[in-house]
Design an enzyme around this catalytic site. Structure first.
Site, PDB file in Angstrom:
ATOM      1  CG  PHE A 190     -20.623 -25.794  47.131  1.00 20.13           C
ATOM      2  CD1 PHE A 190     -21.425 -26.191  46.926  1.00 20.13           C
ATOM      3  CD2 PHE A 190     -20.044 -25.760  48.704  1.00 20.13           C
ATOM      4  CE1 PHE A 190     -21.639 -27.172  47.510  1.00 20.13           C
ATOM      5  CE2 PHE A 190     -20.691 -26.245  49.563  1.00 20.13           C
ATOM      6  CZ  PHE A 190     -22.104 -27.221  49.743  1.00 20.13           C
ATOM      7  CB  CYS A 191     -19.678 -23.629  41.443  1.00 23.38           C
ATOM      8  SG  CYS A 191     -19.302 -23.254  40.274  1.00 23.38           S
ATOM      9  N   PRO A 192     -16.299 -23.646  41.755  1.00 21.21           N
ATOM     10  CG  PRO A 192     -14.587 -22.130  41.004  1.00 21.21           C
ATOM     11  CD  PRO A 192     -15.490 -21.868  42.411  1.00 21.21           C
ATOM     12  CG  ASP A 245     -20.854 -27.677  42.592  1.00 19.85           C
ATOM     13  OD1 ASP A 245     -22.078 -26.880  43.091  1.00 19.85           O
ATOM     14  OD2 ASP A 245     -20.996 -26.879  41.648  1.00 19.85           O
TER      15      ASP A 245
END
Ligand code: FAD
Lengths: 79, 379
Positions: free
Chosen positions: A16-18, A43
């Site tokens: 997931f981010c980042p 994502d």
């Protein structure tokens, strides 16, 4: 994007981010100018962040395509 | 009798050791903490040292004083993990065998990972560096100041924002705000990686005339020219550069098959088991779990590991509460005696209240109460 030869690809699905953006940044750091890099991300945030980063860093986004329900971003290291 | 070895006498290591000592009878297991340092540091206090709000010397206590007396403490640096033979090897060549191993070796700021950063930059992420920054700020009379995050991941993700707010307050009180230009940098496309935190922090930065430079991935510092250069091609001139260096896990983990090249232990985000092992767990900063590296993370992870070890040792079933749900809780100091609180887990992102005085004084009280409550596993 079938006629583009990919130098290096990373499957960042599930991160997931980042994560996917950091993966792309790591690849750009390690690549040679002219290399074509691909990052696969599941994502949703990547759809905005990856192209925005590529534009800011003045590389080239060659394309983005569906890949088994995720998105595959193809980037050329321009400098 | 089984041997439980815990590497690390910091927040995570002390919590797990004390929880196990509370619950296990002395004939069930021998508990040993191996710590490279005799001292336990309260690292959150280092945020305040540069502004003379804390004295670095008052932020440490002997690890021995924080551990229950039935816990053995071995001062030494682990240099190798031989998980095949269930052994750790210390710098002095001694070998220690384990039946259960807990890795709680934290994270290390590595300015040497960015060319020129050691020479050109400062930070407050070690006792020595926070004190050096205090000395620099004593002499500071204004100029261009760049404060930012030099690489991901790093511990206490909000600390650079908090530092920026406290710095602005500090120079304002010193009467040199109009002589100082402040820029805050962050590697992503926002001022913080959690959107609800960025939504609170960004307007405060703007209100206080702090320039924001996002998508700034520090690539090089030219110390002689006083320039910080990003991978994105942005160049920032500075008189004072305060950059949080990229971090790594402990050297003996870097490249070990249980961890990645940077030393982050491959950790199951729920069971906290390390790699494929049946008898090794990791907690705190050293894990590769993509959540905040914070003392509060270690605090909420500790009980999960203690329960796993006790259940295994006694041949009991694991309870439903033997899962880490990603709970993290941190204060966000916003300067001028106000703070907010950030509380979240894997399923619920944080919802922040407007910064207020009550939260600030709670943080101040917590800074003092830490020693009695956290490493001792009192709460
Ligand atoms: C400026 C600053 C502000 C912070 N503010 C906050 C905050 O407000 N809230 C919050 O929750 N967290 C905060 N943190 C983060 C917090 O301090 C850490 O996340 C926490 O200490 C992590 O605990 P740990 O047990 O993983 O590692 P640590 O507490 O760092 O302990 C690591 C231990 O491992 C030992 N060790 C390391 N390598 C070896 C080896 N090879 N052999 C033997 N022993 C070894 C060390 O000696 C040490 O005892 C802050 C950190 C900093 C720097």
């Amino acid at each position: 994007m079938e006629n583009v030869e990919i130098t290096k690809e990373s499957d960042a699905r599930g991160s997931f981010c980042p994560g996917p953006l950091m993966e792309l940044i790591r690849m750009v750091r390690d690549a040679e100018v002219g290399d074509v890099l691909a990052v696969i991300s599941s994502d949703a945030g990547s759809q905005k962040d990856l192209p925005a980063w590529v534009a800011k860093a003045k590389h080239e986004l060659l394309g983005q395509e569906d890949f088994e329900g995720a998105v595959r971003f193809i980037i050329k290291k321009s400098h | 009798m089984k041997n439980i070895i815990i590497i690390g006498g910091g927040t995570g290591g002390c919590i797990v050791a004390n929880l196990l000592a509370k619950k296990l009878d002395s004939d069930e297991a021998k508990i040993t903490v191996i710590s490279a340092s005799e001292q336990h540091h309260y690292q959150p206090g280092w945020l305040y040292v540069p502004f003379a709000r804390e004295d670095a010397r008052s932020l440490t206590r002997p690890v021995r004083d924080l551990l229950k007396k039935q816990i053995n403490l071995l001062i030494g640096k682990v240099e190798k993990l031989d998980d095949g033979n269930h052994q750790v090897i210390l710098e002095n060549g001694d070998t220690v065998s384990y039946d259960y191993l807990v890795i709680a070796t934290g994270s290390i700021p590595c300015p040497e990972d960015i060319p020129g950063l050691s020479e050109g930059g400062n930070h407050f992420y070690t006792e020595k560096d926070s004190f050096e920054l205090y000395q620099i700020l004593q002499e500071f009379r204004g100029g261009k100041v760049v404060i930012g995050v030099g690489g991901l991941p790093y511990k206490c993700p909000v600390a650079p924002l908090e530092f920026t707010f406290l710095f602005e307050e500090f120079i304002n009180e010193k009467g040199i705000r109009d002589k100082t230009d402040i820029t805050y940098t962050f590697p992503l496309n926002a001022v913080f990686n959690i959107p609800s935190v960025a939504e609170v922090a960004e307007p405060i930065l703007q209100e206080r005339n702090i320039n924001i430079e996002t998508f700034f991935n520090l690539e090089e510092v030219k110390a002689d020219e006083k320039k910080a250069i990003s991978l994105e091609g942005t160049e920032l001139d500075y008189d004072l550069l305060i950059m949080i260096p990229p971090h790594r896990g402990a050297p003996f983990l870097q490249g070990h098959e249980i961890a990645d090249a940077k030393g982050w232990v491959k950790t199951n985000k729920q069971s906290l088991r390390a790699g494929d092992s049946k008898n090794i767990w990791a907690l705190g900063d050293t894990t590769d779990i993509p959540i905040s590296k914070a003392g509060s993370t270690a605090h909420f992870e500790g009980p999960v590991i203690a329960k796993h070890i006790i259940a295994d040792l006694r041949g009991e079933e694991l309870g439903e509460d033997c899962v880490y749900e990603g709970h993290v809780m941190c204060f966000l100091e916003t300067g001028y005696s106000k703070a907010s609180i950030i509380d979240f887990d894997y399923s619920a992102p944080p919802v922040l209240k407007a910064p207020n005085a009550l939260m600030h004084y709670q943080k101040m009280a917590f800074n003092k109460a830490y020693w009695y409550l956290i490493p001792t596993a009192t709460i």
